[in-house]
Design a protein around this motif. Structure first.
Motif, PDB file in Angstrom:
ATOM      1  N   PHE A 118       4.418 -19.356   1.414  1.00  0.00           N
ATOM      2  CA  PHE A 118       2.775 -18.980   1.365  1.00  0.00           C
ATOM      3  C   PHE A 118       2.475 -17.628   2.351  1.00  0.00           C
ATOM      4  O   PHE A 118       1.429 -17.556   2.699  1.00  0.00           O
ATOM      5  N   ALA A 119       3.678 -16.758   2.404  1.00  0.00           N
ATOM      6  CA  ALA A 119       3.400 -15.698   3.606  1.00  0.00           C
ATOM      7  C   ALA A 119       2.663 -14.733   2.461  1.00  0.00           C
ATOM      8  O   ALA A 119       2.661 -14.481   1.348  1.00  0.00           O
ATOM      9  N   ASP A 120       1.581 -13.982   3.019  1.00  0.00           N
ATOM     10  CA  ASP A 120       0.948 -13.094   2.065  1.00  0.00           C
ATOM     11  C   ASP A 120       1.492 -12.192   1.410  1.00  0.00           C
ATOM     12  O   ASP A 120       1.152 -11.932   0.319  1.00  0.00           O
ATOM     13  N   ASP A 121       2.654 -11.472   1.949  1.00  0.00           N
ATOM     14  CA  ASP A 121       3.228 -10.469   1.152  1.00  0.00           C
ATOM     15  C   ASP A 121       4.037 -11.290  -0.092  1.00  0.00           C
ATOM     16  O   ASP A 121       3.993 -10.659  -1.131  1.00  0.00           O
ATOM     17  N   SER A 129       1.382 -11.075 -13.176  1.00  0.00           N
ATOM     18  CA  SER A 129       0.185 -10.174 -13.989  1.00  0.00           C
ATOM     19  C   SER A 129       0.893  -9.592 -14.977  1.00  0.00           C
ATOM     20  O   SER A 129       0.201  -9.253 -16.236  1.00  0.00           O
ATOM     21  N   GLY A 130       2.285  -9.377 -14.958  1.00  0.00           N
ATOM     22  CA  GLY A 130       2.950  -8.451 -16.124  1.00  0.00           C
ATOM     23  C   GLY A 130       2.583  -7.016 -15.881  1.00  0.00           C
ATOM     24  O   GLY A 130       3.334  -6.325 -16.663  1.00  0.00           O
ATOM     25  N   ILE A 131       2.191  -6.448 -14.853  1.00  0.00           N
ATOM     26  CA  ILE A 131       1.878  -5.159 -14.671  1.00  0.00           C
ATOM     27  C   ILE A 131       3.211  -4.635 -14.583  1.00  0.00           C
ATOM     28  O   ILE A 131       3.361  -3.218 -14.868  1.00  0.00           O
ATOM     29  N   HIS A 184       2.113 -12.563  -7.308  1.00  0.00           N
ATOM     30  CA  HIS A 184       0.887 -12.269  -8.235  1.00  0.00           C
ATOM     31  C   HIS A 184       0.942 -11.115  -9.007  1.00  0.00           C
ATOM     32  O   HIS A 184       0.891 -11.089 -10.104  1.00  0.00           O
ATOM     33  N   ILE A 185       1.851 -10.227  -8.537  1.00  0.00           N
ATOM     34  CA  ILE A 185       2.098  -8.721  -9.213  1.00  0.00           C
ATOM     35  C   ILE A 185       2.961  -9.115 -10.399  1.00  0.00           C
ATOM     36  O   ILE A 185       2.696  -8.661 -11.395  1.00  0.00           O
TER      37      ILE A 185
END
Length: 155
Positions: free
Chosen positions: A131-134, A144-146, A140-141
């Protein structure tokens, strides 16, 4: 002022690099204390036990279990050893916190889970960065599939 409740006596199996990270965490805790350290390297176990004050050291998890029954155990050994060590504690009804990965294969992980359920105790895996922010942002990145289809990822 009422007296502080007694700390839960924990054992630590493994005295390597990962185990060292528990020294400061336990020292800052009002809830737990390490009372025993086991490692196949007896000298390493003794050195780490001294850092916990009155903790005893053992040359194996079996020797530790023959001498005492802690309220819980932290397993910080190489992943291939997690299953047999966890099972030894779980079969004695000792809750287990296991460093990641829980096991090296599904069969071993399932046997650990079944042993915990049978004994009615907790089996959990340390995932301190989950659960660390980074790490959360990176997940999430990727999700996202980006970035497209990942071919290789190194941590």
């Amino acid at each position: 002022m009422p007296a502080a409740p007694p700390k839960l006596p924990l054992a630590l199996v493994g005295a390597g690099r990962i185990a060292q990270s528990y020294v400061d965490v336990v020292a800052a805790s009002d809830c737990v204390e390490i009372v025993a350290v086991a490692d196949v390297d007896e000298a390493a176990a003794a050195r780490l036990a001294r850092r916990f004050g009155e903790a005893r050291s053992f040359s194996s998890h079996s020797a530790l279990l023959d001498a005492m029954e802690p309220a819980g155990v932290v397993i910080a050994t190489p992943p291939a050893t997690h299953g047999p060590i966890a099972l030894a504690f779980l079969e004695r009804g000792v809750p287990v916190l296991c460093e990641k990965p829980l096991a090296v294969d599904n069969e071993t992980a399932r046997s650990m889970i079944c042993a915990a359920e049978k004994a009615g105790v907790i089996l959990t895996m340390a995932a301190k960065f989950r659960f660390a922010d980074d790490v959360t942002r990176a997940r999430h990145i990727v999700e996202s599939g980006i970035l497209g289809d990942l071919l290789l990822f190194e941590n």
